[in-house]
Each structure stands twice: as C-alpha cells, then as structure tokens.
Write a protein that holds these residues in place. Structure first.
Motif, PDB file in Angstrom:
ATOM      1  N   ARG A  60      -7.167   2.107 -41.458  1.00  0.00           N
ATOM      2  CA  ARG A  60      -6.872   1.849 -40.036  1.00  0.00           C
ATOM      3  C   ARG A  60      -5.928   0.656 -39.908  1.00  0.00           C
ATOM      4  N   LYS A  61      -6.211  -0.383 -40.661  1.00  0.00           N
ATOM      5  CA  LYS A  61      -5.354  -1.578 -40.613  1.00  0.00           C
ATOM      6  C   LYS A  61      -3.970  -1.270 -41.173  1.00  0.00           C
ATOM      7  N   TYR A  62      -3.943  -0.515 -42.278  1.00  0.00           N
ATOM      8  CA  TYR A  62      -2.677  -0.164 -42.914  1.00  0.00           C
ATOM      9  C   TYR A  62      -1.795   0.631 -41.945  1.00  0.00           C
ATOM     10  N   TRP A  63      -2.360   1.704 -41.338  1.00  0.00           N
ATOM     11  CA  TRP A  63      -1.549   2.546 -40.450  1.00  0.00           C
ATOM     12  C   TRP A  63      -1.211   1.840 -39.142  1.00  0.00           C
ATOM     13  N   SER A  64      -2.085   0.947 -38.708  1.00  0.00           N
ATOM     14  CA  SER A  64      -1.783   0.161 -37.514  1.00  0.00           C
ATOM     15  C   SER A  64      -0.538  -0.693 -37.784  1.00  0.00           C
ATOM     16  N   TYR A  65      -0.505  -1.287 -38.972  1.00  0.00           N
ATOM     17  CA  TYR A  65       0.641  -2.127 -39.341  1.00  0.00           C
ATOM     18  C   TYR A  65       1.913  -1.284 -39.494  1.00  0.00           C
ATOM     19  N   MET A  66       1.802  -0.135 -40.150  1.00  0.00           N
ATOM     20  CA  MET A  66       2.984   0.734 -40.342  1.00  0.00           C
ATOM     21  C   MET A  66       3.528   1.217 -38.989  1.00  0.00           C
TER      22      MET A  66
END
Ligand SMILES: CC(C)(COP(=O)(O)OP(=O)(O)OC[C@H]1O[C@@H](n2cnc3c(N)ncnc32)[C@H](O)[C@@H]1OP(=O)(O)O)[C@@H](O)C(=O)NCCC(=O)NCCS
Length: 180
Positions: A60-66
């Motif tokens: 979730r954090k990874y895709w939020s950042y991307m």
C-alpha cells in the motif's frame, strides 16, 4: 470500487482499452500515462483491501508513493476511488480532481481539466458513465452530470445536467445549440 483481485484485473483491462493500448504491458521508456493509471489502480486495491497483512501494508505504501511520484511528473492530481474503470487520459498536464468527487466508467479526461469543490469539501461533482471532458474544462460544486455527456473545451460547468448524451459548452456551460 476496487476491493478484490478480480476488480483490480477488470479495472486494469478497462483502462488499457480506454488508453488504446495494444501491448501486454507498458514499455520501459514510454507509456507514462498507462504506468500512472496502473499505479492508481494498485494504490486503490491495496488501500481498499480488507484484512491487510504486513506485505499488503508495505505494498500500500509502495503503490501510494508510485501513484504520487508518477502523478507529480505528469501533472496529475487524481485521488483514489474517484474514477470507475476505463479512464482515458491522452495527454500530460494538469488534471486536478477532488477526492470526494465520483465519476462513472469510461470517462475521457483531456489536459487542463479540474473537477473540484466549491465552498466545502462535500460540494463536489458526481458524473455518470461515458463522459468526455474537453481540454481546459472546469467542473465544480455539488452538481450531477448525466451519462454520455460531452463537455466542450474550456467549459465552466457549475450546474447539473440530467439529460443524457448531450453536448454542453461555454461559460457557464449550457446545452449546445441552446443559444450558447
Ligand atoms: C463542444 C464541441 C464538441 C462541439 O463541437 P460541435 O458539435 O462540432 O459544435 P460546433 O462546432 O458546430 O459549434 C456549435 C456552436 O457552439 C459553439 N461552441 C463550440 N464549442 C464551444 C466551446 N468549447 N465553448 C463555447 N462555445 C462553443 C460554436 O461556436 C457554435 O456556436 P454558433 O452556433 O453560435 O456558431 C467542440 O467544440 C469541442 O469543444 N471539442 C473539444 C475538442 C477536443 O477535445 N479536442 C482534443 C484536444 S486534445
């Protein structure tokens, strides 16, 4: 709303059709808008997923950042859970959408479009399916736009249109051919 893996797959497939993409996946050096939309959908999936384990929370954090990073590059501020599947964006540059707005399936958004609030965060537009939003159009306030409506370039849409399949344009927007 994307909740399950099946929803995610369906949204990704619809977006690909809306963007007119034929390849299996985006090429490394091109396809920036497609990559952006993929980030948006994965962000939605990992945010909405029920019972997130530790890997899901990381993703979730990874895709939020991307989603954020790719949006920054293209000029897109498109929050999660606003657009239904089949989102067609064809050019880079300044698309700003309020997170409380709701848009149906198969929406095309051109550059310079704003779908925003007026006065308060609850006063935001709701749009049906199959809507075309021309370049530079601004939609704001608690308004409803019926399915199949085409919004002309640079329109300022500040009231509801309930008749499906019409073209509206102008400042303020009116049904075309109605003395605009
Ligand atoms: C709204 C739109 C679809 C209407 O196209 P159309 O149905 O062919 O309409 P017409 O060109 O015959 O125009 C009809 C009337 O509306 C007016 N009009 C058309 N588009 C208008 C607009 N965006 N704002 C204000 N008036 C507009 C015309 O001047 C004309 O007025 P008149 O009858 O007084 O001469 C088109 O003008 C438009 O805005 N298209 C967007 C194009 C686009 O998105 N291109 C991609 C860019 S990346």
């Amino acid at each position: 709303l994307i909740i399950t893996k099946a929803d995610l797959k369906r949204y990704l497939e619809m977006d690909k059709v809306a963007l007119g993409m034929k390849e299996k996946r985006p090429r490394i050096l091109t396809g920036h808008i497609w990559k952006y939309e993929i980030s948006l959908r994965y962000h939605e999936y990992f945010e909405n997923k029920i019972n997130k384990n530790i890997v899901d929370r990381f993703l979730r954090k990874y895709w939020s950042y991307m989603h954020y990073k790719r949006g920054l590059r293209l000029g897109f501020t498109i929050p999660i859970n606003v657009f239904g599947g089949g989102l067609g964006i064809h050019h880079y540059g300044m698309v700003v959408v309020n997170g409380n707005a709701k848009v149906g399936e198969w929406c095309t958004v051109q550059q310079g479009v704003n779908i925003g609030q007026n006065h308060s965060a609850e006063e935001v537009p709701t749009l049906g399916d199959n809507i075309y939003i021309g370049p530079g159009a601004k939609l704001f306030g608690k308004i409803y736009i019926a399915s199949g409506i085409q919004i002309g370039a640079n329109a300022v849409v500040n009231k509801s249109f309930y008749e499906e399949g019409i073209t509206i344009a102008g400042i303020p927007a009116r049904k075309l051919n109605d003395n605009i």
